[in-house]
Design a protein around this motif. Structure first.
Motif, PDB file in Angstrom:
ATOM      1  N   VAL A 308      -4.823 -11.685   7.807  1.00 29.71           N
ATOM      2  CA  VAL A 308      -5.427 -10.319   7.549  1.00 29.71           C
ATOM      3  C   VAL A 308      -6.448  -9.844   8.693  1.00 29.71           C
ATOM      4  O   VAL A 308      -6.569  -8.784   9.071  1.00 29.71           O
ATOM      5  CB  VAL A 308      -6.116 -10.412   6.115  1.00 29.71           C
ATOM      6  CG1 VAL A 308      -6.994  -8.932   6.075  1.00 29.71           C
ATOM      7  CG2 VAL A 308      -5.153 -10.175   5.052  1.00 29.71           C
ATOM      8  N   LEU A 312      -5.736  -6.040  10.737  1.00 27.90           N
ATOM      9  CA  LEU A 312      -6.724  -5.160  10.638  1.00 27.90           C
ATOM     10  C   LEU A 312      -6.454  -3.966  11.578  1.00 27.90           C
ATOM     11  O   LEU A 312      -6.423  -4.325  12.630  1.00 27.90           O
ATOM     12  CB  LEU A 312      -8.260  -5.517  10.270  1.00 27.90           C
ATOM     13  CG  LEU A 312      -8.498  -6.328   9.220  1.00 27.90           C
ATOM     14  CD1 LEU A 312      -9.980  -6.774   9.432  1.00 27.90           C
ATOM     15  CD2 LEU A 312      -8.653  -5.608   7.827  1.00 27.90           C
ATOM     16  N   LEU A 338      -7.825  -5.187   3.946  1.00 23.30           N
ATOM     17  CA  LEU A 338      -6.726  -4.774   4.659  1.00 23.30           C
ATOM     18  C   LEU A 338      -6.146  -3.229   4.210  1.00 23.30           C
ATOM     19  O   LEU A 338      -5.770  -2.485   5.081  1.00 23.30           O
ATOM     20  CB  LEU A 338      -5.703  -5.587   4.753  1.00 23.30           C
ATOM     21  CG  LEU A 338      -4.413  -5.367   5.604  1.00 23.30           C
ATOM     22  CD1 LEU A 338      -4.742  -5.202   7.004  1.00 23.30           C
ATOM     23  CD2 LEU A 338      -3.225  -6.424   5.382  1.00 23.30           C
ATOM     24  N   SER A 342      -5.863  -0.014   7.190  1.00 25.47           N
ATOM     25  CA  SER A 342      -4.190   0.008   7.910  1.00 25.47           C
ATOM     26  C   SER A 342      -3.639   1.403   7.459  1.00 25.47           C
ATOM     27  O   SER A 342      -4.181   1.868   6.674  1.00 25.47           O
ATOM     28  CB  SER A 342      -3.573  -1.364   7.381  1.00 25.47           C
ATOM     29  OG  SER A 342      -3.380  -1.382   6.050  1.00 25.47           O
TER      30      SER A 342
END
Length: 498
Positions: A308, A312, A338, A342
């Motif tokens: 993760v 990001l 996340l 995103s």
């Protein structure tokens, strides 16, 4: 005359058309042969396909003297002009047989290119064919001769793309660290980089060590079961490869070993922390990646956080699949972060070990999110606390279209709160509550909430203990919504993007 189009090439410099002095000499010999055949056809014939020997014709003197002579006729009964190949055909056959050493293609006429491509062997080195041959029929032959099942629709309807993607996948599946020469992959990169859009690798082999047997004897069965067998079991590092594929959009990976048979060991399925760090850095540098799937690889919380952290604010990633792993609440909290850092649209966390704390973290992110359209939490343990948190989030979320909460130990409290979601949310279209314990009262609550809903077109309540009558009535409402959606699509078909 057949072959006239190549006369100028025979007298040109050797390097101008990719030929050499030997090829030119052969070409001239073939030209002389054809001229000899044609001159032979123009000689006077003593009969059909026959030739008389001049030395045995009677002279005037012998005829005057009344002497006798014998005339011999020599004839080849199998000779036919049809059996003499044209010079063009002989030249094309020469090009085909010597293509590996002297690949001549671009300077040929289109009809001659077709004959050469149809005659080429599919076993030619990729260093010769990769960047020279774009003909789909040739790559179709390469695929069908190598693999029994070839579904071109999964490869953008391109045979060449299918060949290079599957060829690269096979090399990765058979790569043994510290044994296989890395040049096998490195030398293939410049040949395949323009054609690879997706990679699906469902096997990564661990290194083979000389003292492997001794280490196995030292590890007890219990130690292996709890993952204590991780001793230098790192797999092939994908970083160099992935970062060298500029068009890679989909990456599907599974760190396991197939068909291990009696050689089964738990550490054969060990996705190490070093593997995870290398992969995370590679994915971060793959800026065009849209779909990332890492399944059945024993990804735990620590590895999830590493992944993760590198995903990001990824510029293109829209689908993340971490299903069938070992992610618990801490990993779920990282994924929740996340979601809002995103462009994720599809998130699959099926079959992990997420409980209510992890579900609450995901719900908090979901309440603020405006991009996610599909969330799969099937086969987790979110319970009613997690289910209620997700329900609260869906009261304000306006983008999620599909949610799967099957097999999550949900009961009536979740169903009661979710009935409010059905009454207020106008975005959800697909809901799955199968294999839970919603109960009869929970089913009635869902039915009441669904009464005025016009958007839900899929609602799975199998083995949810809501009762047959309730399940039937809910099915009728969903079916009516499906018909309304179908009629609406007929009246207002979606416009195709220009």
């Amino acid at each position: 005359m057949p072959g006239d189009e190549y006369k100028n090439n025979a007298s040109s410099p050797a390097g101008e058309h990719g030929g050499d002095s030997c090829s030119q000499a052969i070409f001239l010999l073939l030209l002389l042969k054809e001229k000899w055949v044609l001159s032979r056809m123009q000689q006077p014939a003593a009969g059909d396909r026959s030739t008389a020997i001049p030395s045995q014709y009677p002279s005037q003197a012998s005829l005057a003297a009344g002497s006798t002579c014998t005339r011999h006729i020599i004839e080849d009964p199998e000779w036919s002009l049809a059996t003499v190949p044209h010079l063009t055909e002989l030249c094309l056959q020469h090009i085909i047989h010597n293509f590996e050493k002297n690949p001549i293609l671009d300077h040929l006429l289109p009809e001659h290119q077709r004959k050469v491509l149809d005659g080429l062997s599919t076993g030619l080195p990729l260093t010769v064919t990769a960047n020279l041959i774009s003909d789909e029929d040739y790559w179709k032959r390469c695929c069908t001769e190598r693999w029994q099942v070839c579904d071109i629709s999964n490869y953008g309807d391109s045979w060449k793309r299918m060949f290079f993607e599957r060829h690269l996948e096979n090399i990765l599946k058979c790569f043994i660290p510290n044994t296989t020469d890395p040049k096998q992959v490195l030398e293939l990169i410049p040949l395949c980089k323009d054609y690879v859009r997706k990679l699906e690798v469902d096997q990564f082999l661990p290194p083979v060590k000389a003292d492997e047997k001794e280490e196995r004897d030292d590890l007890s069965d219990t130690g292996s079961d709890f993952g204590l067998g991780e001793v230098s079991m790192h797999h092939y590092n994908l970083r160099v490869l992935i970062t060298a594929l500029p068009h890679l959009e989909e990456l599907h990976l599974t760190y396991s070993v197939k068909d291990c048979g009696m050689n089964f060991e738990w550490n054969l399925f060990n996705f190490t922390y070093q593997d995870c760090c290398s992969l995370a850095v590679a994915v971060k540098m793959c800026h065009n990646l849209k779909v990332f799937k890492l399944t059945r690889s024993n990804v735990d919380d620590d590895k999830t956080r590493v992944l993760v952290r590198n995903l990001l604010d990824h510029p293109c990633l829209v689908e993340l699949n971490l299903s069938h792993n070992l992610i618990r609440d801490k990993g779920a909290r990282a994924v929740g972060k996340l979601i809002n850092h995103s462009r994720l649209e599809i998130l699959d966390l099926c079959n992990n070990q997420i409980h209510h704390l992890g579900a609450q973290a995901l719900a908090q992110a979901l309440a603020e999110n405006s991009t996610l359209t599909s969330l799969n939490l099937r086969l987790n343990c979110v319970g009613d606390k997690g289910g209620e948190a997700i329900s609260h989030a869906l009261l304000t979320n306006t983008t999620l279209k599909s949610i799967h909460l099957g097999s999550n130990n949900l009961s009536e409290p979740t169903a009661t709160l979710f009935s409010q979601v059905l009454a207020q949310n106008t975005t959800l279209m697909s809901i799955n509550f199968s294999c839970n314990h919603l109960g009869l009262d929970g089913g009635k609550q869902l039915l009441d909430g669904l009464a005025d809903n016009k958007t839900v077109t899929e609602f799975d309540l199998r083995l949810a203990e809501v009762g047959q009558e309730t399940e039937y009535l809910i099915h009728q409402i969903v079916w009516a919504n499906q018909e309304a959606a179908r009629l609406g699509s007929l009246q207002h078909p979606p416009t195709k993007p220009l």
